[in-house]
Design a protein around this motif. Structure first.
Motif, PDB file in Angstrom:
ATOM      1  N   GLU A  26      64.095  42.610  12.643  1.00  0.00           N
ATOM      2  CA  GLU A  26      64.777  43.638  13.422  1.00  0.00           C
ATOM      3  C   GLU A  26      64.330  45.056  13.066  1.00  0.00           C
ATOM      4  O   GLU A  26      64.363  45.956  13.908  1.00  0.00           O
ATOM      5  N   VAL A  27      63.904  45.267  11.806  1.00  0.00           N
ATOM      6  CA  VAL A  27      63.627  46.633  11.351  1.00  0.00           C
ATOM      7  C   VAL A  27      62.267  46.759  10.672  1.00  0.00           C
ATOM      8  O   VAL A  27      61.368  47.455  11.174  1.00  0.00           O
ATOM      9  N   LEU A  28      62.079  46.126   9.534  1.00  0.00           N
ATOM     10  CA  LEU A  28      60.936  46.406   8.670  1.00  0.00           C
ATOM     11  C   LEU A  28      59.595  46.168   9.343  1.00  0.00           C
ATOM     12  O   LEU A  28      58.648  46.944   9.157  1.00  0.00           O
ATOM     13  N   SER A  29      59.482  45.103  10.120  1.00  0.00           N
ATOM     14  CA  SER A  29      58.199  44.729  10.719  1.00  0.00           C
ATOM     15  C   SER A  29      57.705  45.726  11.750  1.00  0.00           C
ATOM     16  O   SER A  29      56.534  45.676  12.157  1.00  0.00           O
ATOM     17  N   HIS A  30      58.543  46.658  12.145  1.00  0.00           N
ATOM     18  CA  HIS A  30      58.161  47.646  13.156  1.00  0.00           C
ATOM     19  C   HIS A  30      57.512  48.883  12.533  1.00  0.00           C
ATOM     20  O   HIS A  30      57.191  49.842  13.248  1.00  0.00           O
ATOM     21  N   TYR A  31      57.309  48.871  11.231  1.00  0.00           N
ATOM     22  CA  TYR A  31      56.736  50.015  10.517  1.00  0.00           C
ATOM     23  C   TYR A  31      55.649  49.519   9.561  1.00  0.00           C
ATOM     24  O   TYR A  31      55.720  48.398   9.058  1.00  0.00           O
ATOM     25  N   ASP A  32      54.661  50.371   9.299  1.00  0.00           N
ATOM     26  CA  ASP A  32      53.604  50.047   8.335  1.00  0.00           C
ATOM     27  C   ASP A  32      54.060  50.506   6.952  1.00  0.00           C
ATOM     28  O   ASP A  32      53.741  51.604   6.512  1.00  0.00           O
ATOM     29  N   ILE A  33      54.821  49.659   6.290  1.00  0.00           N
ATOM     30  CA  ILE A  33      55.468  50.051   5.040  1.00  0.00           C
ATOM     31  C   ILE A  33      55.224  49.001   3.961  1.00  0.00           C
ATOM     32  O   ILE A  33      54.672  47.934   4.228  1.00  0.00           O
ATOM     33  N   MET A  34      55.668  49.314   2.738  1.00  0.00           N
ATOM     34  CA  MET A  34      55.656  48.336   1.654  1.00  0.00           C
ATOM     35  C   MET A  34      57.084  48.067   1.201  1.00  0.00           C
ATOM     36  O   MET A  34      57.939  48.964   1.237  1.00  0.00           O
ATOM     37  N   THR A  35      57.339  46.822   0.814  1.00  0.00           N
ATOM     38  CA  THR A  35      58.671  46.450   0.341  1.00  0.00           C
ATOM     39  C   THR A  35      58.538  45.627  -0.933  1.00  0.00           C
ATOM     40  O   THR A  35      57.725  44.709  -1.015  1.00  0.00           O
ATOM     41  N   VAL A  36      59.344  45.970  -1.919  1.00  0.00           N
ATOM     42  CA  VAL A  36      59.398  45.192  -3.159  1.00  0.00           C
ATOM     43  C   VAL A  36      60.859  44.973  -3.501  1.00  0.00           C
ATOM     44  O   VAL A  36      61.654  45.906  -3.529  1.00  0.00           O
ATOM     45  N   GLY A  37      61.226  43.724  -3.706  1.00  0.00           N
ATOM     46  CA  GLY A  37      62.611  43.401  -3.992  1.00  0.00           C
ATOM     47  C   GLY A  37      62.836  43.147  -5.466  1.00  0.00           C
ATOM     48  O   GLY A  37      61.983  42.566  -6.144  1.00  0.00           O
ATOM     49  N   GLU A  38      63.980  43.590  -5.970  1.00  0.00           N
ATOM     50  CA  GLU A  38      64.373  43.249  -7.333  1.00  0.00           C
ATOM     51  C   GLU A  38      65.012  41.866  -7.280  1.00  0.00           C
ATOM     52  O   GLU A  38      66.019  41.665  -6.609  1.00  0.00           O
ATOM     53  N   ALA A  39      64.406  40.912  -7.998  1.00  0.00           N
ATOM     54  CA  ALA A  39      64.862  39.521  -7.903  1.00  0.00           C
ATOM     55  C   ALA A  39      64.901  38.887  -9.282  1.00  0.00           C
ATOM     56  O   ALA A  39      64.019  38.119  -9.664  1.00  0.00           O
TER      57      ALA A  39
END
Length: 572
Positions: free
Chosen positions: A251-264
């Motif tokens: 819905e959101v992230l895939s529409h932008y050329d960004i990086m994502t890193v999750g704390e897991a």
């Protein structure tokens, strides 16, 4: 054997990230607290270092009970850090210098001062009531379940106003959001989209693997006398987490050329692939903490007392993550962050071999497959702090530990020794820019004391010394940028059973790197495997001056010595 050069290039894979804890980075108005203008003022320094991305810890409006991770307004900048205009200027200046900016995204909880929670606790019939997790007490007026908070004590807090308990797996002033509520999810998506439209280049997503809790919040198994127990498996990595992340991505992230890193936290490589697998459409990478558990021998208060770690542990952890994620997902490589003691004091030697061990730790971080993350001050070898009194510590978790240890009858020297090893404030002392008052961090009184060693461990002196830790970081970054094999090359461990040497190759197409490191304070004998014992390797970088470093011959590695060799592989 030459590895097939099959890899997918992405800008976030080839980037070097620098984490900024804004409260302690640079103060420009003399109030003793770092600010957004302070970050802007140091962009040239970061550009010269060679970083591509800066990750800024929370700068949103917050009462700061947990230093910004308790957000009271997602759309506003905390006054102590500046204004929205200051942030927009920072973002524009960073982009002009070719530096991308990512921010912390806290989706598991808010502050109890957030308007959503204020409204939620007004009445059981409030439209926002279900934005959070509320439950009635048990028949004996005890909490709904025996879950313990990560920060100590029960994960349930009784609210006098509405006569029910709310869940908080962190601080009691950080109530957990209810991800079963579609209206809440819409609100969060709207907020994420708002920041991306403003120009952010991505997010580090806090505690992402905890957003889903076990249905009905059951008691965890526990001895009869224990009313509060660790129940992490009831709110960590549950299957529905992935439904929510995939939805957020779609819905959101895939529409932008960004990086994502999750704390897991509490995540192994197989579990991580569910978050970062290239066919999963969730996140680019996750922070795991397996290597940071090597010196964690006990649960509870005793966990603050670090235990000796073994190189064999580190080798096994690295091997698992490097091999299992290769060509399937992507690693996030780090030693330090705002929640951890300084790596050089923890896994290196911050006394006799401070410079050598800092360079060695950096060599490993940069030469593994994955995106490297530098935590502020790591590049100059900042160390743990040893305050004499608990009054000098600002971290609420440290203060809670101190009170609990006293109640358990610990001696004062034992308590302080554990705090010196494990407090989060070890990483939060102000950045050491020069040898002036307060390390050049502020012209006022700093919110927390600067480490006294700022008089000789600081950026200004490091910039002038050719062989400094800082200048070694610049060389490492150059090596990584000039050799794609250092980014995408296949990892293969070498000398797996050596007690003090960690070594491996990275191979991509017709180029191969050989990295060898001595993780000890004594000389280590180096026997090169026959397959590598030729004269075609050339030394790219060494962290010490050595007679044997120029050639890949049998010899000895100096204490904490690291070497990076390169050669062109002749196809089979």
């Amino acid at each position: 054997m030459v590895q097939e050069a099959a890899y997918k290039r992405k800008w976030w894979k080839e980037s070097v990230v620098y984490q900024i804890y804004p409260r302690s980075f640079m103060d420009t108005n003399g109030d003793g607290i770092g600010d957004l203008k302070g970050i802007t003022s140091k962009l040239d320094y970061l550009h010269d270092l060679g970083v591509d991305v800066i990750w800024i810890c929370p700068f949103y409006k917050s009462p700061n009970d947990d230093n910004g991770y308790d957000i009271s307004d997602y759309y506003a900048v905390s006054e102590e850090f500046g204004t929205m205009e200051d942030f927009e200027q920072l973002l524009a200046e960073a982009h002009r210098k070719g530096i991308k900016v990512i921010a912390d995204l806290v989706l598991n909880h808010t502050s109890d001062e957030h308007p959503w929670f204020v409204e939620s606790r007004q009445s059981k019939d409030s439209p926002k009531r279900d934005y959070y997790i509320w439950r009635k007490a048990k028949e004996n007026n005890e909490p709904p379940s025996n879950w313990g908070s990560f920060f100590g004590g029960s994960a349930w807090e009784f609210d006098e106003q509405s006569k029910e308990y709310y869940l908080h797996i962190f601080n009691r002033k950080q109530p957990d959001l209810n991800w079963e509520n579609p209206l809440l999810i819409e609100e969060l998506h709207r907020m994420v989209r708002w920041w991306l439209d403003k120009g952010l280049d991505g997010f580090r997503i806090d505690a992402i693997n905890h957003i889903v809790k076990m249905e009905n919040y059951p008691d965890a198994e526990a001895p009869a006398h224990e009313k509060i127990v660790s129940a992490h498996h009831f709110f960590s990595n549950l299957p529905k987490v992935h439904d929510h992340i995939q939805n957020l991505n779609r819905e959101v992230l895939s529409h932008y050329d960004i990086m994502t890193v999750g704390e897991a936290a509490n995540t192994g490589p197989e579990e991580a692939l569910l978050y970062v697998g290239e066919d999963r459409d969730e996140l680019n990478m996750v922070f795991h903490f397996e290597h940071l558990g090597m010196d964690f021998g006990n649960e509870g208060l005793e966990g603050w007392e670090k235990t000796p770690w073994q190189l064999s542990q580190l080798k096994e952890i690295i091997n698992q993550w490097q091999i299992k994620l290769h060509n399937k997902g992507w690693n996030a490589n780090f030693w330090s962050n705002h929640d951890q003691p300084r790596a050089i004091s923890r896994f290196g030697n911050d006394q006799e071999f401070r410079i050598e061990s800092a360079k060695l730790l950096a060599t490993l971080m940069f030469m593994l497959e994955g995106t490297p993350y530098i935590y502020q001050g790591e590049e100059i070898g900042m160390t743990n702090i040893k305050f004499d009194s608990i009054d000098d510590y600002r971290d609420s978790v440290t203060q809670y530990f101190y009170r609990q240890a006293q109640q358990e009858g610990w001696a004062e020297d034992r308590i302080m020794r554990a705090i010196h090893q494990s407090s989060r404030d070890n990483a939060r002392t102000p950045m050491q820019w020069n040898d002036h008052s307060h390390g050049g961090f502020t012209t006022g009184t700093p919110w927390m004391q600067v480490n006294p060693n700022a008089s000789w461990i600081n950026v200004e002196s490091a910039e002038k010394e050719p062989n400094s830790i800082l200048n070694y970081y610049k060389k490492l970054i150059s090596v990584r940028k000039e050799h794609l094999v250092a980014v995408y090359g296949k990892y293969e461990p070498i000398l797996p059973d050596h007690s003090s040497i960690l070594a491996f190759t990275r191979t991509l197409g017709n180029e191969q790197l050989f990295v060898v490191m001595n993780f000890s304070a004594t000389l280590a004998h180096l026997e090169i495997p026959e397959a590598l014992a030729d004269k075609s390797f050339e030394l790219l970088l060494s962290n010490v001056e050595s007679d044997t470093a120029e050639t890949l011959a049998e010899g000895r590695l100096q204490p904490y010595e690291s070497r990076i060799y390169s050669k062109v592989v002749i196809p089979c």
